[in-house]
Design a protein around this motif. Sequence first.
Motif, PDB file in Angstrom:
ATOM      1  N   GLN A   1       0.815  -1.217   0.000  1.00 23.49           N
ATOM      2  CA  GLN A   1       0.000   0.000   0.000  1.00 23.49           C
ATOM      3  C   GLN A   1       0.850   1.270   0.000  1.00 23.49           C
ATOM      4  O   GLN A   1       0.838   2.059   0.938  1.00 23.49           O
ATOM      5  CB  GLN A   1      -1.004  -0.036   1.164  1.00 23.49           C
TER       6      GLN A   1
ATOM      7  N   THR B   1      -2.443   9.787  -3.263  1.00 29.50           N
ATOM      8  CA  THR B   1      -2.412   8.928  -2.069  1.00 29.50           C
ATOM      9  C   THR B   1      -3.626   9.195  -1.184  1.00 29.50           C
ATOM     10  O   THR B   1      -4.245   8.259  -0.655  1.00 29.50           O
ATOM     11  CB  THR B   1      -1.109   9.188  -1.285  1.00 29.50           C
ATOM     12  N   ASP B   2      -3.990  10.476  -1.037  1.00 27.01           N
ATOM     13  CA  ASP B   2      -5.174  10.816  -0.232  1.00 27.01           C
ATOM     14  C   ASP B   2      -6.440  10.238  -0.864  1.00 27.01           C
ATOM     15  O   ASP B   2      -7.305   9.700  -0.168  1.00 27.01           O
ATOM     16  CB  ASP B   2      -5.326  12.345  -0.114  1.00 27.01           C
TER      17      ASP B   2
ATOM     18  N   SER C   1      -6.493   6.506  -0.252  1.00 27.04           N
ATOM     19  CA  SER C   1      -6.685   6.184   1.171  1.00 27.04           C
ATOM     20  C   SER C   1      -8.095   6.513   1.648  1.00 27.04           C
ATOM     21  O   SER C   1      -8.669   5.793   2.473  1.00 27.04           O
ATOM     22  CB  SER C   1      -5.675   6.960   2.024  1.00 27.04           C
ATOM     23  N   ASN C   2      -8.655   7.624   1.133  1.00 22.17           N
ATOM     24  CA  ASN C   2      -9.964   8.072   1.614  1.00 22.17           C
ATOM     25  C   ASN C   2     -11.123   7.243   1.066  1.00 22.17           C
ATOM     26  O   ASN C   2     -12.244   7.329   1.571  1.00 22.17           O
ATOM     27  CB  ASN C   2     -10.186   9.546   1.252  1.00 22.17           C
TER      28      ASN C   2
ATOM     29  N   ASN D   1     -11.085   4.458   3.675  1.00 20.05           N
ATOM     30  CA  ASN D   1     -10.340   4.702   4.910  1.00 20.05           C
ATOM     31  C   ASN D   1      -9.258   3.629   5.113  1.00 20.05           C
ATOM     32  O   ASN D   1      -9.081   3.080   6.197  1.00 20.05           O
ATOM     33  CB  ASN D   1     -11.300   4.730   6.104  1.00 20.05           C
ATOM     34  N   ASN D   2      -8.560   3.337   4.017  1.00 21.79           N
ATOM     35  CA  ASN D   2      -7.526   2.292   3.994  1.00 21.79           C
ATOM     36  C   ASN D   2      -6.212   2.958   3.615  1.00 21.79           C
ATOM     37  O   ASN D   2      -6.024   3.372   2.474  1.00 21.79           O
ATOM     38  CB  ASN D   2      -7.920   1.218   2.960  1.00 21.79           C
ATOM     39  N   ASN D   3      -5.307   3.073   4.564  1.00 18.12           N
ATOM     40  CA  ASN D   3      -4.178   3.976   4.411  1.00 18.12           C
ATOM     41  C   ASN D   3      -3.082   3.496   3.456  1.00 18.12           C
ATOM     42  O   ASN D   3      -2.580   2.390   3.573  1.00 18.12           O
ATOM     43  CB  ASN D   3      -3.561   4.226   5.795  1.00 18.12           C
ATOM     44  N   TYR D   4      -2.736   4.350   2.490  1.00 18.05           N
ATOM     45  CA  TYR D   4      -1.565   4.170   1.636  1.00 18.05           C
ATOM     46  C   TYR D   4      -0.532   5.222   2.040  1.00 18.05           C
ATOM     47  O   TYR D   4      -0.890   6.277   2.564  1.00 18.05           O
ATOM     48  CB  TYR D   4      -1.922   4.357   0.154  1.00 18.05           C
ATOM     49  N   THR D   5       0.741   4.946   1.776  1.00 17.49           N
ATOM     50  CA  THR D   5       1.827   5.863   2.134  1.00 17.49           C
ATOM     51  C   THR D   5       2.514   6.357   0.873  1.00 17.49           C
ATOM     52  O   THR D   5       2.766   5.571  -0.050  1.00 17.49           O
ATOM     53  CB  THR D   5       2.861   5.140   3.034  1.00 17.49           C
TER      54      THR D   5
ATOM     55  N   SER E   1      -2.043  -4.805   2.950  1.00 22.28           N
ATOM     56  CA  SER E   1      -1.243  -3.957   3.823  1.00 22.28           C
ATOM     57  C   SER E   1      -0.142  -4.801   4.459  1.00 22.28           C
ATOM     58  O   SER E   1      -0.238  -6.032   4.532  1.00 22.28           O
ATOM     59  CB  SER E   1      -2.121  -3.331   4.902  1.00 22.28           C
TER      60      SER E   1
END
Length: 499
Positions: free
Chosen positions: A341, A369-370, A373-374, A377-381, A417
């Motif tokens: 991710q 990325t935002d 992720s949004n 609600n699954n976070n990428y970096t 992830s």
Amino acid sequence: MKTYQTATIVLSLLFLANDVNTKSYNGDQVWRVYAESNNDIDAIHQLSHYGVHAEEIDLWQDPTLERPAHLLVPPLIADEIAASLANKGLNHDVMISNVGTLIEDEAKERQRNRIQSKKQARRRKRQTFEGMKDKIVGIYAEYDEIVTWMKELSTSLPHLVSLTTAEMTTSEGRSIYLMKIGRKRPYQKPAFWLDGGIHAREWVSPSSVVFVVSKLVEDYLKGYNTDLLDNLDWYILPVVNPDGYVFTHVEDRLWRKNRRYYASYNLTHPNEMDKICAGVDLNRNFPYQWEKAPEYGRYHCSIVFAGPYPASEAETQVVIGFINERKDDIKAFVSLHSYGQLVLTRWAHTSEERPADVNELDRVGRLVTDAISNTFNNNYTFGVPGSILYSYAGGSPDWAKGVANITYTYAMELRASIGSGFGFLLPENQTLDTGAEIFNGLKVVADQVISQHKHIVVNEEIPPTNPNIINRDSTSSSGQLCPMIVTTFTTLICGYLLR
Ligand SMILES: [Zn+2]
């Protein structure tokens, strides 16, 4: 009816019988190995790339100081590897207790989902757009299925989709296909390159490309996001490495490279000059800073073998050829991988140097990325490979940026992830959500490219190529009409109106 259903299930199971991996991973484990210093990272690399068992263990995920290595360890050498880690002062724990079980679970889930998707496709009638979509979206499709779907799409929607076959074939004789998606215009449009499947075992990559294609076309037919095909062309290569991809379906689920054999190219292991090994890591084979590959990347049996020379492989040459023919138009390049991710940008071969447009690349990269992720609600970096993954030379994104001069160049590591415990074996039921979040990220880049080239198309008269053409901006436009048509003839009618 029951007989028919039973026959369907039996046929489906027989069909899937061909899709059984013969390499067993029963008892193999994936360990998290924790690095607390750069010396620890070097020790893990030493073990996994130069140790006596380097070809039996597999470094799924490189370590950083923030994130443990993921190391695949076969049962026969597990005690020895554990002792070796302990000797080096490295702590480890078990992330996957039996890789073979996870592969079996994946195969069972695929059987269930395929029976379901084929039923759904039959209900909708196969040759409608929805029927084609049901057969392929949301599953880990085989290569032949993806090719068939590409051909069906280009045949049924020739005004939106076309297919090009590369002249060169792979070492096993497979053709590589490039899709072009976009409304035909009598002038040049900016273009977006998207590819997947350069690493064979990263199945969620081709499945996400398929999702993106399907959504682009479906949205357009329904009158949504029409800008994405009206004012942009998409060049899409769903599987860069077909031989490797097929190999993961029939022989070894965790194969990474292509399938070309090398015997005598061996600089670092002179005693094994005659050993034959298969495969070049295509994402190390591109002709930009290729020579910076580490020593183990020169060994032809390494999992990251960079090839005997830059662009030695047919698959690499096909990508280069396709892009070079269109590089004046291509303004964005995205290559999809898994897992971890991450949205990666700038240079993979160095963290020190920065391209001249680094601020713009980073600005859009963070928006991408935002958006990803949004979605759920699954976070990428977001970041540079050398900081959040690892540096590597000869990758396709570096070539796209450094040689083809494509402005917005990114690589993405999709699900799973790091902490999920799935690694490359992401459950098939997560493919739809992965595709949806990646689509939202790609749309950010696409919107950016379109906004920068809008002046080309604004207020331009479009000469009708067909007397039946309907102005999409008028009150009776097909763009507004299509969403109201809810029968299975949507494709036919919208296709006619948009022609
Ligand atoms: Zn990859």
